[in-house]
Design an enzyme around this catalytic site. Structure first.
Site, mmCIF file in Angstrom:
data_model
loop_
_atom_site.group_PDB
_atom_site.id
_atom_site.type_symbol
_atom_site.label_atom_id
_atom_site.label_comp_id
_atom_site.label_asym_id
_atom_site.label_seq_id
_atom_site.Cartn_x
_atom_site.Cartn_y
_atom_site.Cartn_z
ATOM 1 C CG HIS A 31 -18.072 62.683 -86.040
ATOM 2 N ND1 HIS A 31 -17.633 63.761 -85.309
ATOM 3 C CD2 HIS A 31 -19.396 62.905 -86.283
ATOM 4 C CE1 HIS A 31 -18.636 64.614 -85.138
ATOM 5 N NE2 HIS A 31 -19.716 64.110 -85.704
ATOM 6 C CG HIS A 34 -19.630 62.547 -81.552
ATOM 7 N ND1 HIS A 34 -19.799 62.067 -82.824
ATOM 8 C CD2 HIS A 34 -20.777 63.209 -81.246
ATOM 9 C CE1 HIS A 34 -20.994 62.416 -83.283
ATOM 10 N NE2 HIS A 34 -21.608 63.108 -82.350
ATOM 11 C CE LYS A 147 -21.377 70.348 -87.788
ATOM 12 N NZ LYS A 147 -22.818 70.206 -87.638
ATOM 13 C CD GLN A 151 -27.310 70.755 -79.382
ATOM 14 O OE1 GLN A 151 -28.234 70.222 -79.960
ATOM 15 N NE2 GLN A 151 -26.124 70.191 -79.265
ATOM 16 C CB VAL A 174 -13.238 68.061 -84.579
ATOM 17 C CG1 VAL A 174 -12.244 67.184 -85.329
ATOM 18 C CG2 VAL A 174 -12.846 68.192 -83.110
#
Ligand code: AMP
Length: 286
Positions: A31, A34, A147, A151, A174
């Site tokens: 999306h 990415h 996001k 991680q 985003v």
């Protein structure tokens, strides 16, 4: 744009790529979030390599590995469109050859809290596959989204502590126009659930407002307000917390010492689990 499915092909194509190489690891179902990573890597002057691999070792036994979307042709078109140089899309057996002994890379403490507490073994799976992809692709730099804030911190810690020769770049989240963070898992949401899911962004906005405009210093006041927004909209809250932005440790007080704090949410809309976060900047006392 080349594509490789085997390690052998990948190594050959990597060796014939001149200049600096950026890797963007993904699980596909690409999306705009990415694509923003691909574009940033390109704008920074790198040849962009994208991995598309739904990594079984980072999914728990009752999670969505089997039903995770895999729209390969669409994904390849998105990569081509974004000027990606090469896509590595291995099978599970290529990455984890049957019979091969497993190796675990862990970042204890950071990997055991928040997402790690709710998804045992998740970050061990993430670190294992990312370390392996780094060894296979040997990128100069790798791009990750904020996001997945925890991680990103864990990957930074792993590369730093193990002296991996890869620079890590974190990029902003985003969002859709109304604020929902783009996620491959948004595809699971019905129209009504999508509307409900906006409460996640609103709860983060509430935290930002309390900390930055109202100068609230008590983390528990901010956390209660976030949880209230989520529950009022029918979401099940796994966590809604305010933490220090580096170690993700709990805070006694939100102190305006120039250190950022981050609000992090994991919540379920029906059986769809979503995560999001927002960095907050407590204003200095004047
Ligand atoms: P995934 O395919 O979910 O494993 O994500 C691959 C990479 O894309 C990770 O570094 C994610 O943090 C990043 N990413 C996912 N969603 C977004 C988003 N909405 N904005 C920016 N980056 C994202």
């Amino acid at each position: 744009m080349w594509t490789a499915t085997t390690v052998e092909e990948l190594r050959r194509l990597r060796a014939s790529t001149p200049g600096s190489v950026a890797l963007v690891p993904t699980m596909g179902a690409l999306h705009a979030g990415h694509v923003s990573l691909f574009e940033a890597a390109r704008a920074d002057g790198h040849a962009v390599m994208v991995s598309i691999f739904v990594n079984p070792t980072q999914f728990g036994p009752n999670e969505d590995f089997d039903r995770y979307p895999r729209p390969l042709e669409q994904d390849l078109a998105a990569c081509r469109h974004a000027g990606v140089t090469g896509v590595f899309r291995p099978t599970v057996d290529e990455i984890y050859p049957p019979g091969q002994l497993e190796c675990l890379v862990t970042v204890p403490v950071l990997a055991d809290i928040l997402e790690g507490a709710h998804r045992p073994g998740h970050f061990a799976g993430v670190c294992r596959v990312v370390a392996k992809l780094f060894n296979l692709v040997q990128p100069d730099v790798a791009y990750f989204g904020q996001k997945d804030y925890q991680q990103l911190r864990i990957i930074e810690a792993m590369t730093q502590d193990l002296a991996m020769p890869v620079r890590i770049v974190g990029r902003p989240t985003v969002r859709e126009p109304q604020g929902l963070a783009m996620s491959s898992r948004n595809a699971y949401l019905t129209a009504e659930q999508r509307r409900q899911a906006l409460a996640i962004y609103r709860s983060l906005g509430k935290a930002k407002n309390l900390v930055e405009a109202d100068r609230e210093r008590d983390p528990s006041v901010v956390e209660s307000a976030m949880q209230w927004v989520l529950r009022e909209n029918g979401l099940q809250v796994d966590y809604a917390v305010v933490r220090d932005a580096r170690a993700l440790a709990p805070l006694q007080r939100i102190e305006p010492r120039g250190l950022d704090v981050v609000a992090l949410v994991a919540a379920r809309v029906g059986n769809v689990r979503l995560i999001d976060n927002m960095v907050l900047k407590p204003p200095m006392n004047t």
